[in-house]
Design a protein around this motif. Structure first.
Motif, PDB file in Angstrom:
ATOM      1  N   MET A  26       0.857  -1.179   0.000  1.00  0.00           N
ATOM      2  CA  MET A  26       0.000   0.000   0.000  1.00  0.00           C
ATOM      3  C   MET A  26       0.892   1.227   0.000  1.00  0.00           C
ATOM      4  O   MET A  26       2.078   1.137   0.308  1.00  0.00           O
ATOM      5  N   HIS A  28       1.149   5.556   1.009  1.00  0.00           N
ATOM      6  CA  HIS A  28       0.615   6.718   1.716  1.00  0.00           C
ATOM      7  C   HIS A  28       1.450   7.925   1.300  1.00  0.00           C
ATOM      8  O   HIS A  28       2.680   7.881   1.359  1.00  0.00           O
ATOM      9  N   ALA A  44       1.170  -4.109   2.870  1.00  0.00           N
ATOM     10  CA  ALA A  44      -0.244  -3.864   3.170  1.00  0.00           C
ATOM     11  C   ALA A  44      -0.522  -4.188   4.633  1.00  0.00           C
ATOM     12  O   ALA A  44       0.017  -5.148   5.181  1.00  0.00           O
ATOM     13  N   HIS A  55      -8.621   7.857   0.755  1.00  0.00           N
ATOM     14  CA  HIS A  55      -8.261   6.840  -0.241  1.00  0.00           C
ATOM     15  C   HIS A  55      -8.396   7.479  -1.619  1.00  0.00           C
ATOM     16  O   HIS A  55      -9.488   7.836  -2.041  1.00  0.00           O
ATOM     17  N   GLY A  57      -7.302   6.012  -4.540  1.00  0.00           N
ATOM     18  CA  GLY A  57      -7.483   5.005  -5.579  1.00  0.00           C
ATOM     19  C   GLY A  57      -6.421   3.941  -5.450  1.00  0.00           C
ATOM     20  O   GLY A  57      -5.906   3.696  -4.360  1.00  0.00           O
ATOM     21  N   GLN A  58      -6.111   3.309  -6.578  1.00  0.00           N
ATOM     22  CA  GLN A  58      -5.088   2.269  -6.597  1.00  0.00           C
ATOM     23  C   GLN A  58      -4.083   2.561  -7.701  1.00  0.00           C
ATOM     24  O   GLN A  58      -4.445   3.113  -8.744  1.00  0.00           O
ATOM     25  N   CYS A  62      -2.321  -1.512  -5.811  1.00  0.00           N
ATOM     26  CA  CYS A  62      -2.040  -1.146  -4.417  1.00  0.00           C
ATOM     27  C   CYS A  62      -2.895   0.056  -4.023  1.00  0.00           C
ATOM     28  O   CYS A  62      -2.943   1.049  -4.753  1.00  0.00           O
ATOM     29  N   ASP A  63      -3.528  -0.020  -2.851  1.00  0.00           N
ATOM     30  CA  ASP A  63      -4.280   1.129  -2.357  1.00  0.00           C
ATOM     31  C   ASP A  63      -3.346   2.298  -2.108  1.00  0.00           C
ATOM     32  O   ASP A  63      -2.209   2.122  -1.669  1.00  0.00           O
ATOM     33  N   PHE A  64      -3.843   3.494  -2.398  1.00  0.00           N
ATOM     34  CA  PHE A  64      -3.058   4.715  -2.242  1.00  0.00           C
ATOM     35  C   PHE A  64      -3.856   5.703  -1.409  1.00  0.00           C
ATOM     36  O   PHE A  64      -4.986   6.047  -1.740  1.00  0.00           O
ATOM     37  N   TYR A  65      -3.256   6.153  -0.296  1.00  0.00           N
ATOM     38  CA  TYR A  65      -3.902   7.071   0.643  1.00  0.00           C
ATOM     39  C   TYR A  65      -3.095   8.350   0.768  1.00  0.00           C
ATOM     40  O   TYR A  65      -1.892   8.369   0.521  1.00  0.00           O
TER      41      TYR A  65
END
Length: 123
Positions: A26, A28, A44, A55, A57-58, A62-65
């Motif tokens: 993930m 950040h 993650a 959040h 998106g991805q 991978c999630d992106f914050y």
């Protein structure tokens, strides 16, 4: 559909390499600690996402914050995650590879802003 965050092909290759080493990842977008305002990559679930994180998106699965305060500064731009030679001063997983992730950006057009607002209202 316009995305708030994108990834360059070079960064996508590095993410694939890091996934092979560390499993699911993930991101950040840092708010100034350690390495300035840089995208940080973690395994993650090893970075605690809080109520003040947005959040975006991805990228590469991978999630992106991003922190809410940072989002206020960046909300009018698309973040484009790239990778460049050199080591950052943070704790991001790419550091031992001799590279660092870098955020590039571009301002959204008026049409893109309207599309994002409509999509986010509907969610």
């Amino acid at each position: 559909m316009v995305a708030r965050v994108e990834v360059t092909p070079k960064a996508e290759e590095m993410i694939a390499r890091l996934k092979a080493l560390h499993g699911p990842l993930m991101f950040h977008q840092s708010g100034g600690c350690c390495d300035g305002s840089a995208p940080m990559c973690y395994p993650a679930n090893e970075f605690r996402v809080g109520g003040q994180d947005v959040h975006l998106g991805q990228i590469a699965g991978c999630d992106f914050y991003i922190g809410a305060a940072q989002f206020e500064y960046w909300c009018h731009t698309q973040l484009i995650i790239d990778v460049v030679p050199g080591r950052g001063a943070g704790f991001s997983l790419e550091a031992p590879e001799g590279v660092r992730f870098l955020t590039r950006s571009r301002v959204f057009s008026d049409d893109e802003v309207a599309e994002l607002e409509a999509t986010e209202r509907a969610a």
